[in-house]
Design an enzyme around this catalytic site. Structure first.
Site, PDB file in Angstrom:
ATOM      1  N   PHE A  15      12.851  -1.687 -13.408  1.00 40.35           N
ATOM      2  CA  PHE A  15      13.612  -0.536 -12.923  1.00 40.35           C
ATOM      3  C   PHE A  15      12.800   0.757 -13.005  1.00 40.35           C
ATOM      4  O   PHE A  15      13.348   1.846 -13.055  1.00 40.35           O
ATOM      5  CB  PHE A  15      14.906  -0.402 -13.734  1.00 40.35           C
ATOM      6  CG  PHE A  15      15.687  -1.688 -13.812  1.00 40.35           C
ATOM      7  CD1 PHE A  15      16.514  -2.061 -12.769  1.00 40.35           C
ATOM      8  CD2 PHE A  15      15.558  -2.529 -14.906  1.00 40.35           C
ATOM      9  CE1 PHE A  15      17.226  -3.254 -12.815  1.00 40.35           C
ATOM     10  CE2 PHE A  15      16.263  -3.723 -14.976  1.00 40.35           C
ATOM     11  CZ  PHE A  15      17.104  -4.091 -13.922  1.00 40.35           C
ATOM     12  N   GLY A  41      10.905  -2.108 -25.058  1.00 39.86           N
ATOM     13  CA  GLY A  41      11.642  -2.503 -23.864  1.00 39.86           C
ATOM     14  C   GLY A  41      10.715  -2.888 -22.737  1.00 39.86           C
ATOM     15  O   GLY A  41      10.502  -2.118 -21.807  1.00 39.86           O
ATOM     16  N   SER A  47       6.394  -1.937 -16.628  1.00 37.69           N
ATOM     17  CA  SER A  47       5.782  -0.787 -17.318  1.00 37.69           C
ATOM     18  C   SER A  47       4.566  -1.221 -18.122  1.00 37.69           C
ATOM     19  O   SER A  47       3.589  -0.477 -18.243  1.00 37.69           O
ATOM     20  CB  SER A  47       6.807  -0.124 -18.251  1.00 37.69           C
ATOM     21  OG  SER A  47       7.313  -1.046 -19.201  1.00 37.69           O
ATOM     22  N   SER A 119      13.360  -3.239 -32.423  1.00 42.24           N
ATOM     23  CA  SER A 119      12.662  -2.112 -33.057  1.00 42.24           C
ATOM     24  C   SER A 119      12.866  -2.112 -34.556  1.00 42.24           C
ATOM     25  O   SER A 119      11.932  -1.889 -35.331  1.00 42.24           O
ATOM     26  CB  SER A 119      13.183  -0.779 -32.495  1.00 42.24           C
ATOM     27  OG  SER A 119      12.470  -0.383 -31.369  1.00 42.24           O
ATOM     28  N   HIS A 139      20.258   0.821 -24.002  1.00 42.83           N
ATOM     29  CA  HIS A 139      20.803   2.144 -23.685  1.00 42.83           C
ATOM     30  C   HIS A 139      22.119   2.439 -24.394  1.00 42.83           C
ATOM     31  O   HIS A 139      22.802   3.407 -24.037  1.00 42.83           O
ATOM     32  CB  HIS A 139      20.978   2.289 -22.173  1.00 42.83           C
ATOM     33  CG  HIS A 139      19.684   2.510 -21.447  1.00 42.83           C
ATOM     34  ND1 HIS A 139      18.454   2.316 -22.048  1.00 42.83           N
ATOM     35  CD2 HIS A 139      19.417   2.899 -20.182  1.00 42.83           C
ATOM     36  CE1 HIS A 139      17.488   2.580 -21.164  1.00 42.83           C
ATOM     37  NE2 HIS A 139      18.045   2.934 -20.031  1.00 42.83           N
ATOM     38  N   ASP A 165      14.770   6.987 -18.318  1.00 44.06           N
ATOM     39  CA  ASP A 165      16.187   7.076 -17.918  1.00 44.06           C
ATOM     40  C   ASP A 165      16.882   8.284 -18.527  1.00 44.06           C
ATOM     41  O   ASP A 165      17.933   8.172 -19.175  1.00 44.06           O
ATOM     42  CB  ASP A 165      16.946   5.791 -18.272  1.00 44.06           C
ATOM     43  CG  ASP A 165      16.542   4.618 -17.387  1.00 44.06           C
ATOM     44  OD1 ASP A 165      16.085   4.851 -16.251  1.00 44.06           O
ATOM     45  OD2 ASP A 165      16.685   3.465 -17.831  1.00 44.06           O
TER      46      ASP A 165
END
Length: 205
Positions: A15, A41, A47, A119, A139, A165
């Protein structure tokens, strides 16, 4: 700018917008000189390819932290559920196999270190100073706050904090990433840099 990536980035699920990926690449290319890059993530690795390609040239590494069970919105019945990533044998999401295939296709298996954990778990006893941290994990408010608390203190002076985001208007998207962006801004630890699309950026003082 145009970046030569080792794979067709549009073939990797994710995304991340192109301008955001290119900004990650540019910042990683500079900040990896200070220390390794860490992202929270990874999903299927979009990414990670940008970050890994930037670090590979400096013979540095990317720690890719993800439990690979998907965020809240990826679960069965949710808006961003992908049936191709659902393991019906255990009734859970599992993006790790696809992530590994993405790293193999990009030639980044010697650059990217996958950490298959949350994490909270991955950061226990963490001692390695980091040149850059990119937060793009769950999120929910709890997940975002945990990601922020787990990694921000490990960024070296001059290093980069990137948060994906960022939607100041609740009508545009969830508020948890925006809330940790506001925490970073108010912390006094960072110099705020220009945003790129929904990518918030800071430099550690």
């Amino acid at each position: 700018m145009s970046i030569a990536l080792p794979v067709d980035i549009d073939q990797i699920k994710g995304f991340l917008a192109q301008d955001e990926g290119e900004a990650l690449y540019q910042h990683a290319q500079q900040s990896c000189k200070l220390g390794p890059v860490l992202e929270v993530g990874s999903y299927c690795g979009k990414s990670t390819v940008y970050l890994g390609a930037a670090c590979k040239g400096s013979d540095n590494i990317v720690y890719a932290v993800d439990h690979h069970r998907g965020s809240e919105e990826h679960q069965l019945g949710e808006e961003y559920h992908d049936p191709d990533l659902y393991d019906s044998s255990v009734e859970l999401m599992d993006s790790f196999k696809v992530f590994r295939a993405s790293m193999r296709a990009a030639g980044l298996e010697e650059t990217v270190v996958p950490i298959v954990a949350s994490s909270a778990v991955a950061s226990k006893g963490w001692n390695t100073p980091l040149g850059m941290v990119f937060i793009d994990g769950g999120h929910s408010e709890e997940a975002a706050q945990t990601d922020y608390r787990s990694w921000v203190s490990h960024i070296k002076p001059g290093g980069i904090l990137a948060i994906h985001d960022i939607f100041p208007n609740p009508a545009d998207g969830g508020q948890a990433p925006y809330n940790i962006w506001k925490l970073a801004k108010a912390s006094g630890l960072f110099e705020e840099l220009p945003m790129v699309n929904t990518l918030g950026l800071f430099r550690r003082k």
